[in-house]
Design a protein around this motif. Structure first.
Motif, PDB file in Angstrom:
ATOM      1  N   THR A  25       4.219 -13.848   7.766  1.00 56.93           N
ATOM      2  CA  THR A  25       4.203 -14.309   6.337  1.00 56.93           C
ATOM      3  C   THR A  25       2.944 -13.827   6.094  1.00 56.93           C
ATOM      4  N   GLU A  26       2.164 -13.497   4.825  1.00 56.06           N
ATOM      5  CA  GLU A  26       0.785 -12.820   4.923  1.00 56.06           C
ATOM      6  C   GLU A  26       1.165 -12.952   2.634  1.00 56.06           C
ATOM      7  N   ASP A  27       0.342 -13.454   2.660  1.00 61.00           N
ATOM      8  CA  ASP A  27      -0.140 -13.650   0.934  1.00 61.00           C
ATOM      9  C   ASP A  27       0.958 -14.562   0.935  1.00 61.00           C
ATOM     10  N   GLY A  28       1.658 -15.645   1.507  1.00 59.37           N
ATOM     11  CA  GLY A  28       2.845 -15.911   0.565  1.00 59.37           C
ATOM     12  C   GLY A  28       4.594 -15.343   0.817  1.00 59.37           C
ATOM     13  N   ALA A  29       4.557 -13.818   1.605  1.00 60.30           N
ATOM     14  CA  ALA A  29       5.312 -12.821   1.104  1.00 60.30           C
ATOM     15  C   ALA A  29       5.913 -12.606   2.508  1.00 60.30           C
ATOM     16  N   ASN A  30       6.846 -12.775   3.088  1.00 58.95           N
ATOM     17  CA  ASN A  30       7.308 -12.796   4.434  1.00 58.95           C
ATOM     18  C   ASN A  30       8.457 -11.239   4.476  1.00 58.95           C
TER      19      ASN A  30
END
Length: 145
Positions: free
Chosen positions: A80-85
């Protein structure tokens, strides 16, 4: 370059919150989702990647000898990076064993070629993931907004 096309469709129906039934054109079904005893969509994707290549490898090796062991593990890092999976570092590990003797030797010799052929040519699932094919999420025209 020769190109052919044939559509593939899966219909998805909600059974309950977080539980879904996928049905293919032949009427075969698979229950999945969130909750106890269910494979998640991410696990289904890993199973599809492993399954696609497993079919290829199985066909190419078992013609020579029936395997004593045919276990495949698909794994990935769920990031998960910056809220994106996203999944990264997808890996499919084949743990195969064939009997001693000429037929088993012939099957073992095909493993590498089978893995390469699946990866480079015949496994639609992993090749599609690697190609980064776009996915469109659309609302049906008569669907209530």
């Amino acid at each position: 370059m020769t190109r052919s096309s044939s559509p593939r469709t899966v219909q998805l129906s909600r059974e309950s919150e977080g539980v879904y039934i996928a049905t293919n054109a032949k009427g075969d079904t698979l229950r999945f989702g969130r909750g106890e005893g269910l494979l998640s969509p991410v696990e289904l994707m890993l199973a599809a990647i492993a399954g696609c290549s497993s079919i290829d490898v199985d066909v190419m090796t078992s013609r020579r000898s029936e395997p004593e062991r045919f276990d495949v593990t698909a794994s990935a890092e769920y990031v998960t990076e910056d809220g994106a999976n996203i999944l990264e570092d997808i890996r499919v590990l084949f743990d195969l064993a064939f009997p001693e003797g000429a037929e088993g030797d012939a099957a073992r010799k095909r493993i590498g070629a089978a893995l390469r052929s699946s990866h480079e040519k015949s496994c639609t699932v992993s090749r599609t993931v690697e190609a980064g094919v776009p996915v469109a999420l659309e609302q049906a025209p008569d669907s209530q907004a």
